[in-house]
Motif scaffolding. Structure first.
Motif, PDB file in Angstrom:
ATOM      1  N   ALA A  67     -10.696  -4.257   5.676  1.00 25.43           N
ATOM      2  CA  ALA A  67     -11.089  -3.092   4.882  1.00 25.43           C
ATOM      3  C   ALA A  67     -12.578  -2.814   5.017  1.00 25.43           C
ATOM      4  N   ASP A  68     -13.367  -3.881   5.223  1.00 22.77           N
ATOM      5  CA  ASP A  68     -14.810  -3.709   5.398  1.00 22.77           C
ATOM      6  C   ASP A  68     -15.150  -2.991   6.701  1.00 22.77           C
ATOM      7  N   GLU A  69     -14.223  -3.027   7.666  1.00 21.94           N
ATOM      8  CA  GLU A  69     -14.482  -2.431   8.969  1.00 21.94           C
ATOM      9  C   GLU A  69     -14.288  -0.921   8.974  1.00 21.94           C
ATOM     10  N   SER A  70     -13.415  -0.432   8.089  1.00 22.47           N
ATOM     11  CA  SER A  70     -13.160   1.001   8.024  1.00 22.47           C
ATOM     12  C   SER A  70     -12.657   1.348   6.630  1.00 22.47           C
ATOM     13  N   ASP A  71     -12.662   2.645   6.339  1.00 20.40           N
ATOM     14  CA  ASP A  71     -12.248   3.064   5.000  1.00 20.40           C
ATOM     15  C   ASP A  71     -10.749   3.370   4.917  1.00 20.40           C
ATOM     16  N   GLU A  72     -10.022   3.173   6.006  1.00 21.30           N
ATOM     17  CA  GLU A  72      -8.604   3.567   6.051  1.00 21.30           C
ATOM     18  C   GLU A  72      -7.770   2.892   4.970  1.00 21.30           C
ATOM     19  N   LEU A  73      -7.883   1.563   4.859  1.00 12.18           N
ATOM     20  CA  LEU A  73      -7.056   0.833   3.903  1.00 12.18           C
ATOM     21  C   LEU A  73      -7.402   1.180   2.466  1.00 12.18           C
ATOM     22  N   ASP A  74      -8.692   1.198   2.160  1.00 12.23           N
ATOM     23  CA  ASP A  74      -9.113   1.516   0.801  1.00 12.23           C
ATOM     24  C   ASP A  74      -8.670   2.907   0.382  1.00 12.23           C
ATOM     25  N   ARG A  75      -8.878   3.862   1.271  1.00  9.42           N
ATOM     26  CA  ARG A  75      -8.529   5.231   0.922  1.00  9.42           C
ATOM     27  C   ARG A  75      -7.017   5.405   0.777  1.00  9.42           C
ATOM     28  N   ALA A  76      -6.247   4.702   1.580  1.00 15.68           N
ATOM     29  CA  ALA A  76      -4.789   4.770   1.459  1.00 15.68           C
ATOM     30  C   ALA A  76      -4.344   4.210   0.108  1.00 15.68           C
ATOM     31  N   ASP A  78      -6.247   3.852  -2.659  1.00 15.73           N
ATOM     32  CA  ASP A  78      -6.765   4.669  -3.755  1.00 15.73           C
ATOM     33  C   ASP A  78      -6.031   5.998  -3.867  1.00 15.73           C
ATOM     34  N   GLN A  79      -5.659   6.564  -2.719  1.00 16.88           N
ATOM     35  CA  GLN A  79      -4.903   7.809  -2.748  1.00 16.88           C
ATOM     36  C   GLN A  79      -3.545   7.597  -3.413  1.00 16.88           C
ATOM     37  N   ARG A  80      -2.919   6.457  -3.094  1.00 19.31           N
ATOM     38  CA  ARG A  80      -1.620   6.146  -3.711  1.00 19.31           C
ATOM     39  C   ARG A  80      -1.767   5.983  -5.222  1.00 19.31           C
ATOM     40  N   LEU A  81      -2.794   5.270  -5.644  1.00 17.14           N
ATOM     41  CA  LEU A  81      -3.010   5.074  -7.079  1.00 17.14           C
ATOM     42  C   LEU A  81      -3.337   6.396  -7.772  1.00 17.14           C
ATOM     43  N   GLN A  82      -4.106   7.245  -7.101  1.00 17.25           N
ATOM     44  CA  GLN A  82      -4.443   8.534  -7.687  1.00 17.25           C
ATOM     45  C   GLN A  82      -3.202   9.419  -7.815  1.00 17.25           C
ATOM     46  N   GLN A  83      -2.314   9.363  -6.837  1.00 18.65           N
ATOM     47  CA  GLN A  83      -1.068  10.124  -6.913  1.00 18.65           C
ATOM     48  C   GLN A  83      -0.206   9.640  -8.074  1.00 18.65           C
ATOM     49  N   ILE A  84      -0.173   8.327  -8.265  1.00 20.68           N
ATOM     50  CA  ILE A  84       0.582   7.762  -9.388  1.00 20.68           C
ATOM     51  C   ILE A  84      -0.022   8.242 -10.706  1.00 20.68           C
ATOM     52  N   ALA A  85      -1.357   8.244 -10.783  1.00 16.51           N
ATOM     53  CA  ALA A  85      -2.036   8.698 -11.998  1.00 16.51           C
ATOM     54  C   ALA A  85      -1.724  10.164 -12.278  1.00 16.51           C
ATOM     55  N   GLN A 149     -19.296   2.162  -3.573  1.00 11.05           N
ATOM     56  CA  GLN A 149     -20.544   2.924  -3.521  1.00 11.05           C
ATOM     57  C   GLN A 149     -20.620   3.740  -2.230  1.00 11.05           C
ATOM     58  N   SER A 150     -20.207   3.138  -1.115  1.00 15.79           N
ATOM     59  CA  SER A 150     -20.285   3.800   0.181  1.00 15.79           C
ATOM     60  C   SER A 150     -19.299   4.960   0.289  1.00 15.79           C
ATOM     61  N   TYR A 151     -18.051   4.736  -0.149  1.00 18.70           N
ATOM     62  CA  TYR A 151     -17.014   5.746   0.033  1.00 18.70           C
ATOM     63  C   TYR A 151     -17.100   6.875  -0.987  1.00 18.70           C
ATOM     64  N   TYR A 152     -17.296   6.499  -2.259  1.00 17.37           N
ATOM     65  CA  TYR A 152     -17.162   7.477  -3.342  1.00 17.37           C
ATOM     66  C   TYR A 152     -18.425   7.668  -4.179  1.00 17.37           C
ATOM     67  N   GLU A 153     -19.496   6.950  -3.825  1.00 19.06           N
ATOM     68  CA  GLU A 153     -20.721   6.950  -4.628  1.00 19.06           C
ATOM     69  C   GLU A 153     -20.429   6.506  -6.063  1.00 19.06           C
ATOM     70  N   THR A 200     -15.730  12.720 -11.390  1.00 13.40           N
ATOM     71  CA  THR A 200     -14.653  13.038 -10.447  1.00 13.40           C
ATOM     72  C   THR A 200     -14.959  12.409  -9.084  1.00 13.40           C
ATOM     73  N   ILE A 201     -13.944  11.800  -8.481  1.00  8.60           N
ATOM     74  CA  ILE A 201     -14.123  11.254  -7.130  1.00  8.60           C
ATOM     75  C   ILE A 201     -13.115  11.907  -6.190  1.00  8.60           C
ATOM     76  N   GLU A 202     -13.558  12.126  -4.965  1.00 17.52           N
ATOM     77  CA  GLU A 202     -12.708  12.704  -3.946  1.00 17.52           C
ATOM     78  C   GLU A 202     -12.269  11.599  -2.986  1.00 17.52           C
ATOM     79  N   ILE A 203     -10.952  11.409  -2.855  1.00 17.96           N
ATOM     80  CA  ILE A 203     -10.426  10.376  -1.964  1.00 17.96           C
ATOM     81  C   ILE A 203     -10.382  10.909  -0.540  1.00 17.96           C
TER      82      ILE A 203
END
Length: 203
Positions: A67-76, A78-85, A149-153, A200-203
């Motif tokens: 996950a530290d190498e790219s944002d793909e896993l984190d964003r996937a 977080d997007q899933r959790l945001q959809q659930i929310a 901090q890097s992905y979403y500030e 507000t955060i944008e995934i």
């Protein structure tokens, strides 16, 4: 997603509750007990992250490194959790969402946002029986904070919008549950003068 069984304690509510905190804070214990008492489903971001690791044939630390190498896993995740929310925020039914970013991801959809914490030595003792070592826990916390901090500030240290902030080292598991139970049962939407705005955060 899991649905808990019947409990000796029942909480009659339709609140959407988020539970967050660092490793060893007691978030999973509280979430499971709340879901049981509220008779509702709950989703854990940690479980989803571990499922991602298993799907890829990795252990937790290997997936963290990936996950530290790219944002793909984190964003996937977080997007899933945001959809659930989003889904449960419109359902007017009780629900528990537990993850480090649950309060951020649910935003204004959540009715009650909880942050749990405890001194580091207490949290380290609590994770003694887990596969994750003390050093690994510290690495994970630093790694996650940097990625947020890097992905979403996001400053994960910003707790200003949480409704409850509880030091779980000061009470027993039952005591923590009862504190939150009281907050839920005493909540009256007609007397609610408003929550703090969640950034507000944008995934």
């Amino acid at each position: 997603m899991s649905v808990q069984g019947s409990s000796d304690v029942e909480i009659d509510t339709t609140l959407f509750v988020t539970v967050s905190g660092p490793p060893g804070c007691g978030a999973t214990t509280l979430s499971e007990r709340l879901a049981d008492a509220m008779g509702c489903p709950y989703v854990s971001g940690g479980d989803i992250f571990r499922e991602l690791a298993e799907d890829r044939g990795m252990n937790l630390n290997q997936l963290i490194a990936k996950a530290d190498e790219s944002d793909e896993l984190d964003r996937a995740l977080d997007q899933r959790l945001q959809q659930i929310a989003e889904k449960w925020g419109m359902a007017n039914k009780p629900f528990i969402l537990e993850s480090r970013l649950a309060g951020w991801l649910a935003g204004e959809r959540a009715d009650l946002r909880i942050w749990l914490d405890a001194p580091e030595d207490v949290r380290l003792e609590r994770i003694d029986d887990r596969s994750e070592s003390d050093a690994e826990m510290r690495v994970r916390e630093v790694s996650e904070a940097g990625r947020y901090q890097s992905y979403y500030e996001i400053d994960i240290g910003d707790r200003s919008f949480y409704d409850l902030h509880i030091n779980t080292a000061r009470w027993s598991k039952t005591g923590v549950f009862n504190l939150v139970r009281t907050a839920i049962e005493e909540y009256d939407p007609e007397r609610d003068e408003g929550s703090f705005t969640t950034p507000t955060i944008e995934i």
